[in-house]
Scaffold this motif. Structure first.
Motif, mmCIF file in Angstrom:
data_model
loop_
_atom_site.group_PDB
_atom_site.id
_atom_site.type_symbol
_atom_site.label_atom_id
_atom_site.label_comp_id
_atom_site.label_asym_id
_atom_site.label_seq_id
_atom_site.Cartn_x
_atom_site.Cartn_y
_atom_site.Cartn_z
ATOM 1 N N PHE A 13 0.829 -1.215 0.000
ATOM 2 C CA PHE A 13 0.000 0.000 0.000
ATOM 3 C C PHE A 13 0.862 1.262 0.000
ATOM 4 O O PHE A 13 0.498 2.263 -0.602
ATOM 5 N N VAL A 16 1.763 2.398 -3.527
ATOM 6 C CA VAL A 16 0.729 2.765 -4.496
ATOM 7 C C VAL A 16 0.950 4.135 -5.165
ATOM 8 O O VAL A 16 0.948 4.230 -6.395
ATOM 9 N N PHE A 29 -8.730 5.440 -3.548
ATOM 10 C CA PHE A 29 -7.934 4.848 -2.481
ATOM 11 C C PHE A 29 -8.059 5.653 -1.186
ATOM 12 O O PHE A 29 -8.190 5.098 -0.093
ATOM 13 N N GLY A 33 -9.788 4.387 2.083
ATOM 14 C CA GLY A 33 -8.939 4.279 3.273
ATOM 15 C C GLY A 33 -9.603 4.922 4.482
ATOM 16 O O GLY A 33 -9.587 4.367 5.587
ATOM 17 N N LEU A 178 -2.996 6.590 5.244
ATOM 18 C CA LEU A 178 -2.313 5.322 5.530
ATOM 19 C C LEU A 178 -1.706 5.339 6.939
ATOM 20 O O LEU A 178 -1.799 4.364 7.685
#
Ligand SMILES: Nc1ncnc2c1ncn2[C@@H]1O[C@H](COP(=O)(O)OP(=O)(O)OP(=O)(O)O)[C@@H](O)[C@H]1O
Ligand SMILES: [Mg+2]
Lengths: 344, 268
Positions: A13, A16, A29, A33, A178
């Protein structure tokens, strides 16, 4: 091998934004997320304590509004002519305060409703979300009501003397989400694999027995609600500063349903479940957009949900885990033993 | 008090004038008895006599209509079950009660809840104290499984254990709370003769360590064998109390258990 999976997933991840430059997909994404973080928070309550919060989006929305208002500032007149003026604060304080306010609401809802649990908890959480939505809709002076809060600044991390980081670009927002996801994952993991998590599992499994070994039901349910609501609030804050606009629709019941679907399809009561479920249901609209209208997309969504629940009632992650450990258990002398018990 | 030779006859648990009404049903009437330090007292009586109800009252699962329970001079009247447990009073359940879907070992780890010294902050930050506390719990868990004799089953799911072993795990869970008194509700029901014999050994071992025990059991030979005193309950009322020998010959007890005809028969 199994221990490496989270690290491999994290590395994948993290890579990406390095190879994916399509802004549409990167956006998918990021929003997925954010929803995954919210779903992870729901999983803490639903998967580990067994309590279904059908108003979970309230904590998400409270985090979003609080964080936005702290960083935008406001000027409202309360009953009795008292005016409250708040000058804009740094955005990161909004994130922190949004998280804390959501956690506080989790505490309040938990305290109020865990005395009566089960169906009542579901009702209290739904009502709570609706009340908060109505406040956001009608307290126009504070929230702009249906006109939405606009021009919300992007997340900035400032350190006087050191400089500051801002999160304007999609890439930087991706890494921000993230990072919050990883921290939330670790917090939940620490809780779940400790005496706190054992207490939660015990309450879900057999409450009388749990209580008889000295576990304080209310304490652990409220604790779960606090962490769950706080993490949902953090996700909401990310959402507000990423989209830069929020309106009372963030409290839509549909978002709660989405979170529940993500948790249940992925596997409730597993750490990876909400992530797997979240990726699948976050990307269905993306995958289907080329050939299906939004209505058809929703039908696909529903169908897939039904199929998963029927085929893998415990969710995807437990099924995969079982499949991987199956070669070991199938050579177990289990059938033999069963046979021996059968013989009189 | 100082003239007492030992503390062996100090009451630790005293049940004082307890009454329990379920709506119109009177489950217990004016029940009073004590358990002394280190004693094994059995509470016996026919089905529906109110034994489990008495357990529920003592351990805080049920509020009595009247009366009070005291443990080591602390009133239990307003305590919740988990607070009663932390005073050192642990119970098992009549219906087999374990955490079915986790392993035997994890069951005992759950039972050790109150024994851990780690705080929420230790847990979240993975401080060294957390690791030490968990390691300590794990070794305690192994020890407890050894004591009740199901250490070989540690990694099996609790739900897959044999009935007798589940009963033993139930006792391990109660022992995990580090009690000074145990309340066992029909611990050997459903056990075969060997298992029962092993359980009596365990009971004697605990007794030897000074544990006070209140036992509810239908297995009369076992009750006669292990008890210091027996309290007999019928229709929610105490009808006899005394050492096993006195209870065995008590006509009222025989009548309660076997009916009128049998008692007349026994009297001759
Ligand atoms: N929660 C309850 N509500 C209503 N009645 C109850 C309740 N619990 C127990 N009773 C009744 O109270 C009486 C005493 O029950 P209790 O379970 O204490 O008996 P017991 O002595 O443990 O019997 P057994 O040997 O069968 O376990 C019974 O008549 C039972 O039906
Ligand atoms: Mg009973």
């Amino acid at each position: 091998m199994k221990r490496l999976v989270p690290y491999i997933a994290l590395a994948a991840f993290a890579s990406v934004p390095l190879w994916l430059h399509d802004p549409y997909l990167l956006n998918a994404f990021i929003t997925t997320g954010i929803l995954i973080v919210a779903a992870m928070s729901l999983n803490l309550l639903l998967g580990y304590t067994g309590q279904l919060s059908l108003g979970h989006v309230a904590f998400f929305g409270i985090g979003a509004y609080t964080s936005a208002l702290v960083s935008l500032g406001f000027d409202v007149e309360l009953i009795g002519g008292i005016r409250v003026v708040h000058e804009p604060w740094p955005v990161w304080t909004g994130f922190v305060i949004g998280t804390l306010v959501a956690a506080l609401c989790g505490y309040a809802v938990g305290k109020l409703s865990f005395k009566v649990r089960g169906a009542y908890f579901v009702i209290v959480t739904i009502s709570f979300a609706e009340v908060v939505r109505l406040v956001a809709l009608n307290w126009v002076e504070l929230t702009q009501g249906p006109l939405a809060l606009t021009s919300i600044p992007p997340m900035t991390l400032g350190f006087p003397g050191v400089g500051y980081l801002d999160f304007y670009s999609k890439q930087s927002n991706y890494y921000l989400v993230l990072a919050v996801l990883v921290v939330s994952y670790i917090v939940i993991q620490r809780l779940v694999y400790s005496r706190v998590g054992r207490a939660m599992i015990a309450l879900k499994e057999n409450e009388s027995l749990a209580v008889s070994v000295g576990i304080d039901v209310t304490r652990y349910l409220v604790l779960a609600a606090i962490f769950s609501a706080g993490i949902a609030g953090a996700a909401g804050s990310l959402y507000a500063h990423y989209l830069k606009i929020i309106d009372p629709d963030v409290f839509a019941f549909l978002y709660t349903v989405t979170m529940v679907i993500m948790v249940i399809s992925g596997g409730k009561g597993t750490l990876a479940g909400p992530i797997v479920g979240g990726l699948i249901f976050g990307f269905i609209p993306v995958a289907a957009r080329s050939f299906a209208t939004p209505e058809i997309q929703w039908i696909l969504y529903g169908l897939l949900m039904i199929i998963i629940v029927f085929v893998l009632p415990k969710g995807i992650v437990p099924a995969v885990e079982k499949w991987f450990s199956a070669p070991n258990t199938s050579v177990d002398p289990e059938p033999l033993q069963a046979k021996m018990h059968d013989t009189p | 008090m100082s003239t007492m030779p030992s503390n062996a006859s100090q009451p630790v648990l005293s049940v004082e004038h307890i009454a329990v009404h379920f709506g119109g049903l009177i489950a217990i009437t004016d029940m009073s008895f004590v358990v002394n330090q280190g004693e094994i007292v059995s509470l016996i009586g026919p089905n529906g006599a109110g034994k489990t109800t008495a357990f529920n009252v003592i351990t805080g699962f049920l509020r009595p209509t009247k009366g009070e329970v005291r443990y080591k001079n602390t009133s239990l009247s307003n305590l919740k079950p988990h607070e009663v447990t932390s005073l050192g009073l642990a119970r098992t359940f009549q219906r087999t009660s374990v955490f079915q879907s986790v392993t035997v070992f994890e069951n005992v780890m759950i039972g050790l809840h109150r024994r851990s010294r780690s705080t929420l902050l230790d847990t979240l930050l993975a401080l060294p104290r957390e690791g030490r506390a968990e390691a300590e719990l794990r070794s305690l868990a192994h020890e407890l499984l050894e004591i009740v004799g199901i250490a070989r089953r540690a990694d099996e799911l609790a739900g897959s254990l044999s009935y007798g072993d589940q009963r033993l795990l139930g006792v391990a869970l109660a022992l995990a709370t580090d009690p000074s008194m145990l309340l066992l509700d029909e611990p050997v029901s459903g056990m075969n003769a060997t298992e029962t014999a092993r359980f009596m050994e365990l009971l004697n071992k605990l007794h030897g360590r000074g544990m006070s025990i209140l036992l509810v059991e239908h297995d009369v030979p076992m009750v006669m064998g292990v008890s210091d005193r027996i309290v007999v309950l019928n229709y929610g009322r105490i009808i006899a109390e005394g050492p096993p020998a006195a209870i065995r010959g008590n006509p009222e007890v025989i009548r309660a258990y076997l009916g009128e005809g049998a008692s007349r028969h026994a009297a001759h």
